[in-house]
Design a protein around this motif. Structure first.
Motif, short mmCIF file in Angstrom:
data_model
loop_
_atom_site.label_atom_id
_atom_site.label_comp_id
_atom_site.label_asym_id
_atom_site.label_seq_id
_atom_site.Cartn_x
_atom_site.Cartn_y
_atom_site.Cartn_z
N VAL A 121 3.46 -9.48 -5.46
CA VAL A 121 3.96 -8.19 -4.97
C VAL A 121 3.40 -7.06 -5.82
O VAL A 121 2.93 -6.04 -5.28
CB VAL A 121 5.50 -8.17 -4.97
CG1 VAL A 121 6.02 -6.77 -4.67
CG2 VAL A 121 6.04 -9.17 -3.94
N ALA A 122 3.45 -7.21 -7.13
CA ALA A 122 2.97 -6.15 -8.02
C ALA A 122 1.48 -5.88 -7.80
O ALA A 122 1.05 -4.73 -7.69
CB ALA A 122 3.23 -6.53 -9.48
N GLY A 123 0.69 -6.93 -7.74
CA GLY A 123 -0.75 -6.76 -7.60
C GLY A 123 -1.16 -6.22 -6.25
O GLY A 123 -2.08 -5.41 -6.15
N TYR A 124 -0.48 -6.64 -5.19
CA TYR A 124 -0.86 -6.18 -3.86
C TYR A 124 -0.40 -4.75 -3.59
O TYR A 124 -1.17 -3.93 -3.07
CB TYR A 124 -0.28 -7.11 -2.79
CG TYR A 124 -0.57 -6.63 -1.40
CD1 TYR A 124 -1.84 -6.77 -0.84
CD2 TYR A 124 0.42 -6.01 -0.63
CE1 TYR A 124 -2.12 -6.31 0.43
CE2 TYR A 124 0.15 -5.54 0.64
CZ TYR A 124 -1.12 -5.69 1.17
OH TYR A 124 -1.40 -5.22 2.43
N VAL A 125 0.85 -4.45 -3.93
CA VAL A 125 1.37 -3.11 -3.65
C VAL A 125 0.69 -2.07 -4.53
O VAL A 125 0.28 -0.99 -4.07
CB VAL A 125 2.90 -3.07 -3.85
CG1 VAL A 125 3.43 -1.65 -3.67
CG2 VAL A 125 3.57 -4.02 -2.87
N GLY A 126 0.54 -2.39 -5.84
CA GLY A 126 -0.14 -1.49 -6.76
C GLY A 126 0.62 -0.21 -7.04
O GLY A 126 1.81 -0.07 -6.71
N GLY A 127 -0.06 0.75 -7.62
CA GLY A 127 0.53 2.06 -7.90
C GLY A 127 1.74 2.02 -8.81
O GLY A 127 1.80 1.27 -9.78
N PHE A 128 2.72 2.87 -8.47
CA PHE A 128 3.93 2.99 -9.30
C PHE A 128 4.70 1.68 -9.35
O PHE A 128 5.22 1.29 -10.40
CB PHE A 128 4.82 4.09 -8.73
CG PHE A 128 6.17 4.19 -9.40
CD1 PHE A 128 6.31 4.79 -10.65
CD2 PHE A 128 7.30 3.64 -8.80
CE1 PHE A 128 7.54 4.85 -11.27
CE2 PHE A 128 8.53 3.71 -9.41
CZ PHE A 128 8.65 4.32 -10.65
N ARG A 201 2.28 -6.92 8.57
CA ARG A 201 3.24 -6.52 7.55
C ARG A 201 2.82 -7.08 6.19
O ARG A 201 2.27 -8.19 6.10
CB ARG A 201 4.64 -7.01 7.90
CG ARG A 201 5.20 -6.36 9.17
CD ARG A 201 6.48 -7.05 9.62
NE ARG A 201 7.51 -6.98 8.59
CZ ARG A 201 8.34 -5.95 8.42
NH1 ARG A 201 8.25 -4.91 9.22
NH2 ARG A 201 9.25 -5.97 7.48
N TRP A 202 3.13 -6.30 5.13
CA TRP A 202 2.66 -6.70 3.80
C TRP A 202 3.25 -8.02 3.30
O TRP A 202 2.55 -8.77 2.59
CB TRP A 202 2.89 -5.58 2.78
CG TRP A 202 4.33 -5.23 2.50
CD1 TRP A 202 5.07 -4.27 3.10
CD2 TRP A 202 5.18 -5.83 1.52
NE1 TRP A 202 6.34 -4.24 2.58
CE2 TRP A 202 6.43 -5.18 1.60
CE3 TRP A 202 5.02 -6.85 0.59
CZ2 TRP A 202 7.50 -5.53 0.79
CZ3 TRP A 202 6.07 -7.20 -0.23
CH2 TRP A 202 7.31 -6.55 -0.13
N PRO A 203 4.51 -8.38 3.62
CA PRO A 203 4.96 -9.71 3.18
C PRO A 203 4.13 -10.84 3.79
O PRO A 203 3.85 -11.85 3.13
CB PRO A 203 6.41 -9.77 3.67
CG PRO A 203 6.83 -8.35 3.80
CD PRO A 203 5.61 -7.64 4.28
#
Length: 301
Positions: A121-128, A201-203
């Motif tokens: 989740v952290a690597g894919y979403v990125g940013g804040f 969807r991102w999931p």
């Protein structure tokens, strides 16, 4: 989503699945050619059979103490003698191995699942979101693991499920960083960008493309997690924070046996010590073989 987009996305998914399956087949072939890794796998299977099938063939009483038979040397009917309270040492070694391996496998599953989900989740979403999630990981990594383990082990009553949770929640940080690095690389691949463009969807993208294509890293880390968990359980038991008798594990057996080191009762220390070393070494060799089979560079990414 138009029919053309659906067809393209289906083709991308099919190609990605075929690529993943082909990679797994190639990795399996490479693993079987690694003789040392194959020997390690045989040792792991033999230990599992010894611990879980052995008690069905070699029956002993591991509940009631027999002080009249304490510290008896190996002999007929007692291949490894008895311990300080009269338990058959060979039967004790099997029972202790069951607990050790159950906690190790369970803790590895907890650590890998938590770490993979967090890192993906952290690597894919990125940013804040990525920055916040990884600062949490960094903060937890700054806390010495042994202190956190000792705190949790003293707060909660030791049991197999509790040890699984305690060891697992202190070990998920490394796989989280590894999978985050994989996600940062994979999210810019064409099939991921195509899926995003088509409104997937991102999931779904995380599970279908990020995690699936990180299977090599996940498998390698899982084997090392098992080896590390065995050492952690042994250390906690050595410090008196293991499961209460009559249950036992290899670390507790080793700790009890060291009290008789100068009495010459070698059968109380050597069997559990050798079992710990052999099991950890076997899982590490298997992990190295899996790493080489998938063409990964190092244990810690």
């Amino acid at each position: 989503m138009s029919l053309e987009n659906v067809a393209v996305l289906g083709a991308e998914d099919s190609a990605g699945a075929d690529t993943s399956q082909s990679a797994v087949r190639l990795a399996l072939a490479a693993f079987t050619r690694n003789r040392l890794a194959a020997v390690g796998l045989v040792v792991v299977v033999a230990l599992l059979l010894f611990c879980f099938v052995g008690p069905l063939l070699y029956h002993t009483d591991q509940i009631h103490t027999r002080l009249a038979m304490e510290t008896m040397p190996p002999g007929t009917g007692r291949p490894l003698g008895t311990d300080s309270v009269g338990y058959d040492e060979l039967g004790r070694l099997m029972a202790g191995g069951q607990t050790t391996l159950e906690v190790a496998f369970g803790a590895a599953v907890v650590a890998v699942v938590l770490g993979v989900l967090w890192g993906a989740v952290a690597g894919y979403v990125g940013g804040f979101v990525d920055g916040l999630m990884m600062r949490i990981v960094d903060a937890l990594l700054a806390i010495p693991a042994i202190l956190l383990l000792l705190f949790l082990a003293t707060v909660f009553r030791p049991s197999v499920p509790m040890l699984i949770i305690v060891v697992g929640v202190t070990a998920w940080l490394v796989p989280a960083r590894l999978i985050r690095a994989e996600a940062l690389s994979l999210r810019s691949r064409e099939y991921v960008l195509a899926a995003k463009t088509m409104g997937v969807r991102w999931p779904t993208i995380i599970f279908r493309h990020i995690i699936t294509n990180s299977i090599g890293t996940i498998m390698v880390n899982a084997t090392f997690q098992i080896a590390d968990a065995i050492l952690v359980v042994a250390a906690l038991s050595f410090l008196g924070l293991g499961i209460a008798p009559p249950a036992t594990n290899w670390g507790a057996m080793l700790s009890d046996g060291l009290n008789y080191t100068y009495s010459g009762y070698w059968w109380l220390t050597y069997p559990p010590g050798i079992a710990i070393v052999l099991t950890v070494l076997a899982f590490n060799v298997v992990g190295d073989g899996v790493r080489d089979a998938f063409g990964l560079d190092s244990r810690h990414g």
